[in-house]
Motif scaffolding. Structure first.
Motif, mmCIF file in Angstrom:
data_model
loop_
_atom_site.group_PDB
_atom_site.id
_atom_site.type_symbol
_atom_site.label_atom_id
_atom_site.label_comp_id
_atom_site.label_asym_id
_atom_site.label_seq_id
_atom_site.Cartn_x
_atom_site.Cartn_y
_atom_site.Cartn_z
ATOM 1 N N GLU A 38 0.851 -1.182 0.000
ATOM 2 C CA GLU A 38 0.000 0.000 0.000
ATOM 3 C C GLU A 38 0.887 1.232 0.000
ATOM 4 O OE1 GLU A 38 -2.602 -0.344 3.381
ATOM 5 O OE2 GLU A 38 -4.038 -1.516 2.218
ATOM 6 N N TYR A 39 0.457 2.242 -0.743
ATOM 7 C CA TYR A 39 1.214 3.478 -0.868
ATOM 8 C C TYR A 39 0.314 4.654 -0.507
ATOM 9 C CZ TYR A 39 4.246 0.369 -3.450
ATOM 10 O OH TYR A 39 5.043 -0.682 -3.807
ATOM 11 N N ILE A 40 0.842 5.571 0.273
ATOM 12 C CA ILE A 40 0.122 6.784 0.638
ATOM 13 C C ILE A 40 0.586 7.897 -0.295
ATOM 14 C CG2 ILE A 40 -0.285 8.521 2.418
ATOM 15 C CD1 ILE A 40 0.383 6.332 4.484
ATOM 16 N N VAL A 41 -0.370 8.575 -0.911
ATOM 17 C CA VAL A 41 -0.079 9.694 -1.797
ATOM 18 C C VAL A 41 -0.593 10.964 -1.128
ATOM 19 C CG1 VAL A 41 -0.542 10.730 -4.055
ATOM 20 C CG2 VAL A 41 -0.297 8.245 -3.851
ATOM 21 N N GLU A 42 0.244 12.012 -1.154
ATOM 22 C CA GLU A 42 -0.158 13.318 -0.650
ATOM 23 C C GLU A 42 0.135 14.355 -1.725
ATOM 24 O OE1 GLU A 42 0.456 12.572 4.109
ATOM 25 O OE2 GLU A 42 1.933 13.804 3.044
ATOM 26 N N LEU A 58 -2.207 14.862 -13.282
ATOM 27 C CA LEU A 58 -0.895 14.251 -13.065
ATOM 28 C C LEU A 58 -0.619 13.209 -14.137
ATOM 29 C CD1 LEU A 58 -0.861 13.535 -9.212
ATOM 30 C CD2 LEU A 58 -0.266 15.638 -10.409
ATOM 31 N N ARG A 59 0.647 13.033 -14.443
ATOM 32 C CA ARG A 59 1.088 11.896 -15.265
ATOM 33 C C ARG A 59 1.058 10.696 -14.330
ATOM 34 N NH1 ARG A 59 2.809 13.956 -19.878
ATOM 35 N NH2 ARG A 59 3.720 16.039 -19.884
ATOM 36 N N CYS A 60 0.392 9.618 -14.767
ATOM 37 C CA CYS A 60 0.189 8.489 -13.858
ATOM 38 C C CYS A 60 0.244 7.127 -14.542
ATOM 39 C CB CYS A 60 -1.145 8.650 -13.131
ATOM 40 S SG CYS A 60 -2.560 8.793 -14.254
ATOM 41 N N GLY A 61 0.687 7.077 -15.805
ATOM 42 C CA GLY A 61 0.756 5.804 -16.516
ATOM 43 C C GLY A 61 -0.606 5.133 -16.563
ATOM 44 N N TRP A 62 -0.599 3.814 -16.363
ATOM 45 C CA TRP A 62 -1.856 3.042 -16.311
ATOM 46 C C TRP A 62 -2.275 2.858 -14.863
ATOM 47 C CZ3 TRP A 62 -4.817 2.774 -20.244
ATOM 48 C CH2 TRP A 62 -4.307 2.649 -21.537
ATOM 49 N N PHE A 63 -2.273 3.897 -14.072
ATOM 50 C CA PHE A 63 -2.568 3.826 -12.642
ATOM 51 C C PHE A 63 -3.777 2.939 -12.363
ATOM 52 C CE2 PHE A 63 -4.619 5.046 -8.734
ATOM 53 C CZ PHE A 63 -3.555 5.134 -7.843
ATOM 54 N N ALA A 64 -3.605 2.037 -11.390
ATOM 55 C CA ALA A 64 -4.688 1.160 -10.942
ATOM 56 C C ALA A 64 -4.437 0.800 -9.486
ATOM 57 C CB ALA A 64 -4.745 -0.108 -11.792
ATOM 58 N N SER A 65 -5.489 0.459 -8.792
ATOM 59 C CA SER A 65 -5.369 0.106 -7.380
ATOM 60 C C SER A 65 -6.309 -1.045 -7.044
ATOM 61 C CB SER A 65 -5.716 1.315 -6.510
ATOM 62 O OG SER A 65 -5.702 0.964 -5.139
ATOM 63 N N ALA A 66 -5.815 -1.977 -6.216
ATOM 64 C CA ALA A 66 -6.658 -3.050 -5.708
ATOM 65 C C ALA A 66 -7.622 -2.500 -4.653
ATOM 66 C CB ALA A 66 -5.800 -4.161 -5.111
ATOM 67 N N ARG A 67 -7.288 -1.353 -4.113
ATOM 68 C CA ARG A 67 -8.102 -0.673 -3.108
ATOM 69 C C ARG A 67 -8.872 0.446 -3.818
ATOM 70 N NH1 ARG A 67 -5.645 1.362 2.487
ATOM 71 N NH2 ARG A 67 -7.523 2.262 3.347
ATOM 72 N N VAL A 68 -10.158 0.577 -3.532
ATOM 73 C CA VAL A 68 -10.992 1.597 -4.171
ATOM 74 C C VAL A 68 -10.569 2.984 -3.682
ATOM 75 C CG1 VAL A 68 -13.334 2.494 -4.444
ATOM 76 C CG2 VAL A 68 -12.936 0.029 -4.424
ATOM 77 N N ILE A 69 -10.406 3.905 -4.634
ATOM 78 C CA ILE A 69 -10.060 5.291 -4.329
ATOM 79 C C ILE A 69 -11.247 6.160 -4.713
ATOM 80 C CG2 ILE A 69 -8.507 7.207 -4.881
ATOM 81 C CD1 ILE A 69 -6.450 5.030 -5.667
ATOM 82 N N PHE A 74 -9.113 11.376 -6.696
ATOM 83 C CA PHE A 74 -8.118 11.008 -7.696
ATOM 84 C C PHE A 74 -8.739 10.012 -8.664
ATOM 85 C CE2 PHE A 74 -4.287 8.749 -9.175
ATOM 86 C CZ PHE A 74 -3.462 9.827 -9.470
ATOM 87 N N LYS A 75 -8.625 10.313 -9.949
ATOM 88 C CA LYS A 75 -9.265 9.450 -10.942
ATOM 89 C C LYS A 75 -8.430 9.421 -12.219
ATOM 90 C CE LYS A 75 -13.546 9.025 -13.563
ATOM 91 N NZ LYS A 75 -14.867 9.594 -13.810
ATOM 92 N N ARG A 76 -8.141 8.193 -12.692
ATOM 93 C CA ARG A 76 -7.454 8.068 -13.985
ATOM 94 C C ARG A 76 -8.483 8.272 -15.079
ATOM 95 N NH1 ARG A 76 -6.575 3.919 -17.570
ATOM 96 N NH2 ARG A 76 -7.139 2.329 -16.069
ATOM 97 N N LEU A 77 -8.206 9.249 -15.950
ATOM 98 C CA LEU A 77 -9.105 9.550 -17.067
ATOM 99 C C LEU A 77 -8.713 8.765 -18.305
ATOM 100 C CD1 LEU A 77 -9.271 13.432 -16.629
ATOM 101 C CD2 LEU A 77 -10.864 11.712 -15.755
ATOM 102 N N SER A 78 -7.412 8.636 -18.538
ATOM 103 C CA SER A 78 -6.869 7.889 -19.666
ATOM 104 C C SER A 78 -5.406 7.601 -19.344
ATOM 105 C CB SER A 78 -7.003 8.686 -20.972
ATOM 106 O OG SER A 78 -6.265 9.884 -20.890
ATOM 107 N N TYR A 79 -4.724 6.939 -20.265
ATOM 108 C CA TYR A 79 -3.319 6.628 -20.019
ATOM 109 C C TYR A 79 -2.548 7.920 -19.719
ATOM 110 C CZ TYR A 79 1.534 5.472 -20.645
ATOM 111 O OH TYR A 79 2.882 5.351 -20.445
ATOM 112 N N ASP A 80 -1.813 7.899 -18.619
ATOM 113 C CA ASP A 80 -0.933 8.993 -18.198
ATOM 114 C C ASP A 80 -1.673 10.309 -17.930
ATOM 115 O OD1 ASP A 80 1.686 9.250 -17.371
ATOM 116 O OD2 ASP A 80 2.364 10.151 -19.238
ATOM 117 N N ASN A 102 -1.071 -1.790 -4.812
ATOM 118 C CA ASN A 102 -0.597 -2.386 -6.046
ATOM 119 C C ASN A 102 0.737 -3.043 -5.756
ATOM 120 O OD1 ASN A 102 0.173 -2.911 -8.834
ATOM 121 N ND2 ASN A 102 -1.430 -1.442 -9.361
ATOM 122 N N SER A 103 1.154 -3.949 -6.637
ATOM 123 C CA SER A 103 2.420 -4.649 -6.408
ATOM 124 C C SER A 103 3.624 -3.739 -6.605
ATOM 125 C CB SER A 103 2.518 -5.877 -7.321
ATOM 126 O OG SER A 103 2.330 -5.483 -8.661
#
Length: 120
Positions: A38-42, A58-69, A74-80, A102-103
């Motif tokens: 688990e990672y904490i983002v601020e 933010l640039r975030c690649g293919w951001f995904a989480s096993a934990r619901v956010i 924070f929401k990924r709209l598309s790649y990066d 995430n791993s």
């Protein structure tokens, strides 16, 4: 009286300075030692201005989480391309904080935002 006027003028200058991408601070730290990491983002706005940055991406690649956010945070709209705070303004010293699982850690970096321009 002059000292008070100078102090007031300097406060006014600080409050009307323009913000830049360097005023958006992004940090991550690992929280758990077992199971899925688990990672904490601020994400913090450090700009002292009456006009807060908004529509922060933010640039975030293919951001995904096993934990619901919460997608309002924070929401990924598309790649990066991830949206912070639902696009709403992030006031001075306000923080968006969330935890994802995430791993591996996703590198997150400033991409864009709308900043108020100040009259000269």
């Amino acid at each position: 009286m002059k000292a008070e006027q100078t102090l007031s003028a300097s406060r006014k200058f600080l409050m009307h300075g323009s913000c830049t991408n360097e005023d958006i601070s992004i940090s991550q730290s690992r929280e758990s030692a077992s199971g899925i990491p688990e990672y904490i983002v601020e994400i913090v706005n450090t700009c002292v201005s009456e006009c807060a940055p908004y529509d922060i991406h933010l640039r975030c690649g293919w951001f995904a989480s096993a934990r619901v956010i919460n997608p309002r945070l924070f929401k990924r709209l598309s790649y990066d391309d991830c949206l912070v705070n639902g696009g709403k303004p992030l006031g001075f010293s306000k923080m968006i904080r969330f935890t994802y699982s995430n791993s591996f850690l996703y590198p997150l970096a400033f991409k864009s935002a709308n900043f108020c321009s100040t009259p000269k």
